[in-house]
Design a protein around this motif. Structure first.
Motif, PDB file in Angstrom:
ATOM      1  N   CYS A 245       0.868  -1.171   0.000  1.00 29.30           N
ATOM      2  CA  CYS A 245       0.000   0.000   0.000  1.00 29.30           C
ATOM      3  C   CYS A 245       0.906   1.223   0.000  1.00 29.30           C
ATOM      4  O   CYS A 245       1.949   1.236   0.654  1.00 29.30           O
ATOM      5  CB  CYS A 245      -0.931   0.015   1.202  1.00 29.30           C
ATOM      6  SG  CYS A 245      -2.115   1.374   1.102  1.00 29.30           S
ATOM      7  N   CYS A 247       0.381   4.106   1.240  1.00 25.07           N
ATOM      8  CA  CYS A 247       0.178   5.090   2.308  1.00 25.07           C
ATOM      9  C   CYS A 247       1.461   5.249   3.133  1.00 25.07           C
ATOM     10  O   CYS A 247       2.301   4.365   3.185  1.00 25.07           O
ATOM     11  CB  CYS A 247      -0.988   4.685   3.208  1.00 25.07           C
ATOM     12  SG  CYS A 247      -0.752   3.161   4.138  1.00 25.07           S
ATOM     13  N   CYS A 279      -5.679   4.483   6.986  1.00 30.35           N
ATOM     14  CA  CYS A 279      -5.586   4.507   5.525  1.00 30.35           C
ATOM     15  C   CYS A 279      -6.889   3.960   4.953  1.00 30.35           C
ATOM     16  O   CYS A 279      -7.371   2.916   5.386  1.00 30.35           O
ATOM     17  CB  CYS A 279      -4.408   3.649   5.059  1.00 30.35           C
ATOM     18  SG  CYS A 279      -4.395   3.378   3.278  1.00 30.35           S
ATOM     19  N   PHE A 281      -7.346   2.650   2.176  1.00 25.61           N
ATOM     20  CA  PHE A 281      -7.132   1.442   1.388  1.00 25.61           C
ATOM     21  C   PHE A 281      -6.835   0.231   2.254  1.00 25.61           C
ATOM     22  O   PHE A 281      -7.571  -0.749   2.249  1.00 25.61           O
ATOM     23  CB  PHE A 281      -6.000   1.671   0.376  1.00 25.61           C
ATOM     24  CG  PHE A 281      -6.416   1.334  -1.013  1.00 25.61           C
ATOM     25  CD1 PHE A 281      -6.448   0.011  -1.429  1.00 25.61           C
ATOM     26  CD2 PHE A 281      -6.801   2.316  -1.909  1.00 25.61           C
ATOM     27  CE1 PHE A 281      -6.841  -0.319  -2.700  1.00 25.61           C
ATOM     28  CE2 PHE A 281      -7.196   2.004  -3.194  1.00 25.61           C
ATOM     29  CZ  PHE A 281      -7.229   0.677  -3.591  1.00 25.61           C
TER      30      PHE A 281
END
Ligand SMILES: [Zn+2]
Length: 313
Positions: A245, A247, A279, A281
């Motif tokens: 990810c 982030c 986050c 996601f």
């Protein structure tokens, strides 16, 4: 942690591509900060395996996104697969909606029948005026595999068959794709085209002997041997697939700065001096204690007010 491997093969006459994938580590990483109900883990896992297999043969530098959304208790599932074979995936549930005990795409995502699957190709370095490319189809069919096959057929892409299975531990897939005649391996002789059609039919027939659960219970090498032992398949170098990810704490701080001092102060007041965000996601939590939060507000106060701030209110 060892990597999950995506494996690609060609039938000997080079007319059919076979892709096999059994995600364990990359898929379990999706659950590190998220708890998904069983039905959600199944649908999101299937979409994730499918995305990784479809992205494997993309010849461009960017991301492939598969995004299904509708009016059900599950409002959205998304998987993003990048050219470097890193993936991330997320699901969004609607609050206060009863979850179906059984059922597939229609019960979870699409009870109203207006849901859609978007297939998005997003180049990483866009030229001026260049946008992401997006294809949309209605969510017709009760499995992710059915919907993707329909998408491939509707968008007049290569003949493609997909088998998918997932639970919270694994996300597995098998993909068959009929390759176009590049004028090299095949000539225009009708006999050769007939042979290629035979190969495609045979490949589909062999793969259709898959039993429920078999994709999850069998590693890719064993599965290929079990299904295609009578064929001589050409194997390509396996490709590692990893969860990643994008982030970071810096991005979270950037997002908080965009909110402006007023909103930040409200947030801090609500949380007794701290700021907690996750986050969108991957669900990873980011925590700013009261010292960090106060420093962020001070920093913003010392900066001239930006037009971003004005636009957000
Ligand atoms: Zn994240």
């Amino acid at each position: 942690m060892s990597d999950d491997l995506l494996k690609t093969y060609l039938f000997a006459d080079r007319t059919v591509r076979v892709v096999g994938l059994n995600l364990e580590h990359a898929w379990q990483a999706a659950h590190q900060h998220q708890q998904y109900p069983e039905g959600v883990a199944r649908l999101l896992g299937e979409l994730t395996a499918a995305g990784a297999m479809l992205a494997a043969n993309l010849k461009f530098d960017g991301s492939l996104l598969l995004q299904a959304q509708g009016d059900g208790p599950l409002s959205l599932i998304v998987v993003e697969c990048r050219a470097d074979k890193t993936i991330r995936a997320m699901a969004k549930l609607r609050e206060n909606q009863p979850l179906p005990e059984h059922g597939g795409v229609q019960a979870w995502l699409n009870p109203g029948g207006q849901g859609q699957l978007a297939v998005i190709l997003d180049p990483s370095r866009k030229q001026p005026g260049q946008h992401a490319w997006q294809g949309l189809i209605p969510l017709e069919g009760d499995t992710i595999a059915e919907i993707l096959e329909q998408y491939m057929a509707a968008s007049e892409q290569l003949d493609t068959r997909v088998w998918l299975e997932a639970n919270e531990h694994q996300a597995s897939g098998l993909l068959l794709q009929r390759l176009p005649d590049h004028g090299g391996a095949l000539d225009q002789a009708s006999e050769t085209i007939e042979e290629a059609t035979d190969t495609w039919d045979r490949a589909c027939h062999l793969a259709s002997t898959l039993r429920p659960g078999e994709l999850l219970q069998t590693d890719t090498d064993t599965l290929m041997h079990r299904l295609f032992w009578e064929e001589s398949l050409l194997a390509f170098e396996p490709q590692p697939v990893r969860w990643h990810c994008t982030c970071s704490r810096d991005k979270v701080l950037g997002m908080l700065r965009m909110l402006g001092t007023e909103e930040l102060r409200d947030m801090i007041a609500e949380r007794d001096g701290d700021i907690d965000v996750r986050c969108d996601f991957c669900g990873k939590p980011y925590h700013l204690d009261s010292v960090d939060s106060a420093a962020l507000v001070r920093q913003l106060e010392q900066q001239p007010d930006t037009s971003e701030h004005g636009r957000l209110h």
